[in-house]
Design a protein around this motif. Sequence first.
Motif, PDB file in Angstrom:
ATOM      1  N   ALA A 197      39.879  22.688  33.288  1.00 23.32           N
ATOM      2  CA  ALA A 197      38.751  23.938  32.976  1.00 23.32           C
ATOM      3  C   ALA A 197      39.387  24.869  34.105  1.00 23.32           C
ATOM      4  O   ALA A 197      39.431  24.667  34.750  1.00 23.32           O
ATOM      5  CB  ALA A 197      37.424  24.170  32.460  1.00 23.32           C
ATOM      6  N   ALA A 198      39.473  26.106  33.649  1.00 24.23           N
ATOM      7  CA  ALA A 198      39.898  27.487  34.386  1.00 24.23           C
ATOM      8  C   ALA A 198      39.022  28.357  34.180  1.00 24.23           C
ATOM      9  O   ALA A 198      38.357  28.276  32.911  1.00 24.23           O
ATOM     10  CB  ALA A 198      41.069  27.862  34.151  1.00 24.23           C
ATOM     11  N   ILE A 199      38.805  29.433  35.055  1.00 22.02           N
ATOM     12  CA  ILE A 199      37.737  30.795  34.981  1.00 22.02           C
ATOM     13  C   ILE A 199      38.787  32.077  35.098  1.00 22.02           C
ATOM     14  O   ILE A 199      39.887  31.541  36.165  1.00 22.02           O
ATOM     15  CB  ILE A 199      36.596  30.634  35.337  1.00 22.02           C
ATOM     16  CG1 ILE A 199      36.458  30.213  37.460  1.00 22.02           C
ATOM     17  CG2 ILE A 199      35.057  29.328  35.017  1.00 22.02           C
ATOM     18  CD1 ILE A 199      35.396  30.442  37.548  1.00 22.02           C
ATOM     19  N   SER A 200      38.336  32.793  35.150  1.00 16.20           N
ATOM     20  CA  SER A 200      39.631  34.192  35.370  1.00 16.20           C
ATOM     21  C   SER A 200      38.678  35.336  35.145  1.00 16.20           C
ATOM     22  O   SER A 200      38.210  35.654  34.280  1.00 16.20           O
ATOM     23  CB  SER A 200      40.496  34.258  33.730  1.00 16.20           C
ATOM     24  OG  SER A 200      40.253  34.558  32.813  1.00 16.20           O
ATOM     25  N   ILE A 201      39.088  36.489  35.688  1.00 21.97           N
ATOM     26  CA  ILE A 201      38.867  38.451  35.103  1.00 21.97           C
ATOM     27  C   ILE A 201      40.153  38.458  34.949  1.00 21.97           C
ATOM     28  O   ILE A 201      40.791  38.380  35.155  1.00 21.97           O
ATOM     29  CB  ILE A 201      37.790  38.314  36.611  1.00 21.97           C
ATOM     30  CG1 ILE A 201      39.298  38.686  37.623  1.00 21.97           C
ATOM     31  CG2 ILE A 201      37.112  37.737  37.206  1.00 21.97           C
ATOM     32  CD1 ILE A 201      39.531  39.911  37.811  1.00 21.97           C
ATOM     33  N   SER A 202      39.578  39.433  34.589  1.00 20.50           N
ATOM     34  CA  SER A 202      40.882  40.291  33.730  1.00 20.50           C
ATOM     35  C   SER A 202      40.504  41.864  33.428  1.00 20.50           C
ATOM     36  O   SER A 202      39.426  42.074  33.557  1.00 20.50           O
ATOM     37  CB  SER A 202      41.153  39.639  32.182  1.00 20.50           C
ATOM     38  OG  SER A 202      40.628  39.291  31.125  1.00 20.50           O
ATOM     39  N   GLY A 203      41.111  42.859  33.433  1.00 17.33           N
ATOM     40  CA  GLY A 203      41.068  44.217  33.182  1.00 17.33           C
ATOM     41  C   GLY A 203      42.371  44.669  33.410  1.00 17.33           C
ATOM     42  O   GLY A 203      43.463  44.104  33.730  1.00 17.33           O
ATOM     43  N   PRO A 204      42.266  46.195  33.455  1.00 21.71           N
ATOM     44  CA  PRO A 204      43.483  46.684  33.032  1.00 21.71           C
ATOM     45  C   PRO A 204      44.381  47.065  34.826  1.00 21.71           C
ATOM     46  O   PRO A 204      43.399  47.353  35.515  1.00 21.71           O
ATOM     47  CB  PRO A 204      42.614  48.414  32.976  1.00 21.71           C
ATOM     48  CG  PRO A 204      41.527  47.995  33.053  1.00 21.71           C
ATOM     49  CD  PRO A 204      41.015  47.060  33.092  1.00 21.71           C
ATOM     50  N   ALA A 205      45.548  46.839  34.968  1.00 19.56           N
ATOM     51  CA  ALA A 205      46.021  47.242  36.115  1.00 19.56           C
ATOM     52  C   ALA A 205      45.364  47.299  37.225  1.00 19.56           C
ATOM     53  O   ALA A 205      45.924  46.766  38.200  1.00 19.56           O
ATOM     54  CB  ALA A 205      47.249  47.126  36.052  1.00 19.56           C
ATOM     55  N   GLY A 206      45.223  48.985  36.464  1.00 28.00           N
ATOM     56  CA  GLY A 206      44.921  49.934  37.194  1.00 28.00           C
ATOM     57  C   GLY A 206      43.579  49.676  38.120  1.00 28.00           C
ATOM     58  O   GLY A 206      43.286  50.135  38.915  1.00 28.00           O
ATOM     59  N   ARG A 207      43.214  49.333  37.391  1.00 33.95           N
ATOM     60  CA  ARG A 207      41.642  49.047  38.666  1.00 33.95           C
ATOM     61  C   ARG A 207      41.710  46.951  39.203  1.00 33.95           C
ATOM     62  O   ARG A 207      41.555  46.709  40.019  1.00 33.95           O
ATOM     63  CB  ARG A 207      40.413  47.951  37.413  1.00 33.95           C
ATOM     64  CG  ARG A 207      39.424  49.724  37.307  1.00 33.95           C
ATOM     65  CD  ARG A 207      38.376  49.716  36.383  1.00 33.95           C
ATOM     66  NE  ARG A 207      38.190  47.899  35.529  1.00 33.95           N
ATOM     67  CZ  ARG A 207      38.019  48.742  33.856  1.00 33.95           C
ATOM     68  NH1 ARG A 207      38.514  49.472  33.883  1.00 33.95           N
ATOM     69  NH2 ARG A 207      37.943  47.629  33.042  1.00 33.95           N
ATOM     70  N   VAL A 208      42.684  46.317  38.499  1.00 30.09           N
ATOM     71  CA  VAL A 208      42.314  44.949  39.226  1.00 30.09           C
ATOM     72  C   VAL A 208      44.003  44.949  39.598  1.00 30.09           C
ATOM     73  O   VAL A 208      45.237  44.142  39.369  1.00 30.09           O
ATOM     74  CB  VAL A 208      42.889  43.828  38.454  1.00 30.09           C
ATOM     75  CG1 VAL A 208      42.861  42.280  39.123  1.00 30.09           C
ATOM     76  CG2 VAL A 208      42.046  44.270  37.262  1.00 30.09           C
ATOM     77  N   THR A 209      43.736  45.564  41.097  1.00 32.68           N
ATOM     78  CA  THR A 209      45.077  45.785  41.821  1.00 32.68           C
ATOM     79  C   THR A 209      45.170  45.020  43.069  1.00 32.68           C
ATOM     80  O   THR A 209      44.448  43.482  43.330  1.00 32.68           O
ATOM     81  CB  THR A 209      44.508  47.231  42.360  1.00 32.68           C
ATOM     82  OG1 THR A 209      43.951  47.629  43.062  1.00 32.68           O
ATOM     83  CG2 THR A 209      44.837  48.288  41.654  1.00 32.68           C
ATOM     84  N   GLU A 210      46.262  45.341  43.725  1.00 27.98           N
ATOM     85  CA  GLU A 210      45.993  44.370  44.981  1.00 27.98           C
ATOM     86  C   GLU A 210      44.974  44.519  46.393  1.00 27.98           C
ATOM     87  O   GLU A 210      44.554  43.106  46.585  1.00 27.98           O
ATOM     88  CB  GLU A 210      47.066  44.765  45.814  1.00 27.98           C
ATOM     89  CG  GLU A 210      48.970  44.336  45.318  1.00 27.98           C
ATOM     90  CD  GLU A 210      49.081  42.655  44.525  1.00 27.98           C
ATOM     91  OE1 GLU A 210      48.268  42.131  45.642  1.00 27.98           O
ATOM     92  OE2 GLU A 210      49.861  42.457  43.995  1.00 27.98           O
ATOM     93  N   ALA A 211      44.267  44.719  45.847  1.00 28.95           N
ATOM     94  CA  ALA A 211      42.963  44.975  47.158  1.00 28.95           C
ATOM     95  C   ALA A 211      42.069  44.978  46.856  1.00 28.95           C
ATOM     96  O   ALA A 211      41.284  44.412  47.030  1.00 28.95           O
ATOM     97  CB  ALA A 211      42.793  47.196  47.633  1.00 28.95           C
TER      98      ALA A 211
END
Length: 266
Positions: A225-239
Amino acid sequence: MPTSSASTTDSARSSANGGVQSLERAFDLLERMADAGGEVGLSELSASSGLPLPTIHRLMRTLVACGYVRQQPNRRYALGPRLIRLGESASRLLGTWARPYLARLVEETGETANMALLDGDEIVYVAQVPSKHSMRMFTEVGRRVLPHSTGVGKALLAGFPPEDVRALLSRTGMPAATEKTLTTPDGFIAALEDVRRQGYAIDDNEQEIGVRCLAVSVPDSPTAAAISISGPAGRVTEAATDKIVPVLQQVAAELSEALASQSPAS
């Protein structure tokens, strides 16, 4: 329910931990069948389990009578249809247990949180708590995708030997969902090395353009099993990644402890 002819022998004996030996052996055989791709011969089961052929034959005969195994025309044995209902119910329950942890991920990261399992050669999403933002990920509970284009797929397969990963990829192929999807086994194996080194996986526009996903495996989960978060690239940035990954890892560890507490052995 049909009773095995071994009921006066194997099932009458208890194992050292207080369990019924024949039940332990039957479930072990089912898991070995799943590990082998769902279809095996008796000699293969005997070689991998160390049990004598007569014992395996008795156990398999009972599993066939119960519908949990079926015998193929070529005399090999395959996992049976009654297991599907059990697996679906267990997946739903696992998703229910996970929802409070996913809700915490949404609260702390602001992004959609998912839980996925490796089911055969596919990834299946079993739980999701959506972000409050208007943009949503493509995923939905019950959706099945191939592992090579997802963060959760990378997080799960990073724990497998490279030869097993290559065998899976040869069965599924590596179709491109976007122009950024990894489409070669060597490229994917290299990505899994990054996952092991970093402690988390990234889907960078590989399943859906404009969407990034960060994922970690759930340690010591009873099923992969794995968990994740997903979102637009503009919010899920390197920082943002530097802040989100520790939260993902902490929640995965707490979910692992919660799942372990549901086990009779705990």
